[in-house]
Design a protein around this motif. Structure first.
Motif, short mmCIF file in Angstrom:
data_model
loop_
_atom_site.label_atom_id
_atom_site.label_comp_id
_atom_site.label_asym_id
_atom_site.label_seq_id
_atom_site.Cartn_x
_atom_site.Cartn_y
_atom_site.Cartn_z
N GLU A 43 3.27 -16.96 94.80
CA GLU A 43 2.50 -18.01 94.75
C GLU A 43 1.09 -17.63 94.55
N GLU A 44 0.79 -16.30 94.56
CA GLU A 44 -0.65 -15.72 93.83
C GLU A 44 -0.82 -16.26 92.45
N MET A 45 0.30 -15.78 91.72
CA MET A 45 0.23 -16.02 90.35
C MET A 45 0.08 -17.63 89.78
N LEU A 46 0.85 -18.47 90.76
CA LEU A 46 1.00 -19.93 90.41
C LEU A 46 -0.66 -20.39 90.69
N SER A 47 -1.09 -19.81 91.78
CA SER A 47 -2.82 -20.12 92.11
C SER A 47 -3.49 -19.90 91.02
N VAL A 48 -3.41 -18.54 90.55
CA VAL A 48 -4.36 -18.32 89.50
C VAL A 48 -4.22 -19.16 88.26
N LEU A 49 -3.04 -19.45 87.86
CA LEU A 49 -2.82 -20.33 86.61
C LEU A 49 -3.51 -21.60 86.87
N LYS A 50 -3.06 -22.21 88.16
CA LYS A 50 -3.78 -23.45 88.35
C LYS A 50 -5.43 -23.52 88.66
N LYS A 51 -5.88 -22.26 88.96
CA LYS A 51 -7.31 -22.11 89.16
C LYS A 51 -7.99 -22.22 87.95
N TYR A 52 -7.47 -21.51 86.93
CA TYR A 52 -7.91 -21.37 85.43
C TYR A 52 -7.43 -22.57 84.77
N ASN A 53 -6.77 -23.49 85.03
CA ASN A 53 -6.66 -24.77 84.49
C ASN A 53 -5.57 -24.51 83.25
N VAL A 54 -4.78 -23.50 83.50
CA VAL A 54 -3.70 -23.23 82.43
C VAL A 54 -2.79 -24.05 82.17
N LEU A 55 -2.15 -24.60 83.11
CA LEU A 55 -0.89 -25.36 83.23
C LEU A 55 -0.83 -26.81 83.04
N THR A 56 0.17 -27.31 82.34
CA THR A 56 0.20 -28.79 82.04
C THR A 56 1.99 -29.12 82.52
N ASP A 57 2.28 -30.16 83.03
CA ASP A 57 3.61 -30.65 83.03
C ASP A 57 4.32 -30.84 81.59
N MET A 58 5.30 -30.65 81.32
CA MET A 58 5.95 -30.41 80.18
C MET A 58 6.36 -31.92 79.89
N ILE A 59 6.53 -32.80 80.81
CA ILE A 59 6.95 -34.34 80.54
C ILE A 59 5.97 -35.08 81.41
N TYR A 60 5.11 -35.56 80.99
CA TYR A 60 4.18 -36.53 81.60
C TYR A 60 4.28 -37.98 81.36
N ASP A 61 4.59 -38.88 82.15
CA ASP A 61 4.78 -40.28 81.80
C ASP A 61 5.68 -40.48 80.56
N GLY A 62 6.55 -39.74 80.62
CA GLY A 62 7.89 -39.83 79.36
C GLY A 62 7.39 -39.28 78.23
N MET A 63 6.06 -38.62 78.16
CA MET A 63 5.93 -38.14 76.80
C MET A 63 5.63 -36.46 76.98
N LEU A 64 5.97 -35.94 75.96
CA LEU A 64 5.68 -34.36 75.76
C LEU A 64 4.33 -34.10 75.35
N PRO A 65 3.70 -32.82 75.80
CA PRO A 65 2.40 -32.83 75.60
C PRO A 65 2.26 -32.22 74.09
N GLU A 66 0.70 -32.39 73.47
CA GLU A 66 0.62 -31.99 72.17
C GLU A 66 0.13 -30.59 72.22
N PHE A 67 0.82 -29.83 71.41
CA PHE A 67 0.17 -28.20 71.54
C PHE A 67 -0.43 -28.03 70.04
#
Length: 201
Positions: A135-159
């Motif tokens: 839970e701590e690791m997940l919280s840190v990743l969210k705090k630093y705005n590191v994460l994004t959903d792999m599928i959002y509104d049916g679309m894959l994110p751009e990398f």
């Protein structure tokens, strides 16, 4: 006046060293010891530390060197040399977000980075497939705005891939982790010959 300035500089140096020791814990784990050594040197001595606020740390247990060779008329990357006595730690500024699926939940392994350390307000994270996501690791990743959903509104994110971005590669002698060399390069580890290290037998 001069003595006061000298005392102030010494105090700042000591408090900075104390802060560094506080953020970089000691570890008896072989790979983690090398990771902490690399991060400490990177934060103190590498100019790339100033360029980003989040860094991805990657571990290569064995150093390899590959070359582009022609085989039956086809160009292929072929392993040229293997250096079993060298451990490689790569540190690269993370400018894209990490894509993750809904199954990356607390307790899962290998889905997201599971280890981290914060140095001077900057995040360094890495994957340990034997260590579960907390839970701590997940919280840190969210705090630093590191994460994004792999599928959002049916679309894959751009990398984005920046071939010119430079990272720091640390080459450690496995039989003596205090012996290492740092290379700054835009190439991936393995696509150039590693530096010469006097590791012995």
């Amino acid at each position: 006046m001069k003595s006061s300035v000298i005392l102030l500089l010494l105090w700042l140096l000591l408090t900075d060293c104390y802060s560094q020791e506080k953020y970089i814990p000691q570890s008896t784990n072989f790979a983690e010891f090398a990771i902490y050594e690399a991060i400490t040197d990177f934060a103190d001595n590498c100019r790339l530390f100033k360029q980003d606020s989040v860094f991805n740390v990657h571990v290569e247990d064995t150093s390899r060197y590959v070359t582009l060779q022609r085989h039956q008329g086809i160009l292929k990357w072929v392993c040229d040399s293997v250096y079993t006595n060298i451990l490689v730690i790569e540190i690269l500024g993370k400018r894209d977000k990490i894509g993750y699926y809904p199954n990356a939940v607390v307790g899962s392994k290998g889905k997201l980075p599971s280890k981290y350390v914060i140095v001077k307000g900057k995040l360094f994270y890495w994957r340990d497939r034997d260590y579960p996501l907390t839970e701590e690791m997940l919280s840190v990743l969210k705090k630093y705005n590191v994460l994004t959903d792999m599928i959002y509104d049916g679309m894959l994110p751009e990398f984005l891939i920046d071939d010119a971005q430079k990272g720091a590669h640390y080459y450690f002698c496995k039989n003596n982790l205090l012996k290492y060399k740092r290379i700054i390069t835009s190439k991936a580890a393995g696509y150039y010959r590693p530096p010469k290290l006097k590791c012995g037998n």
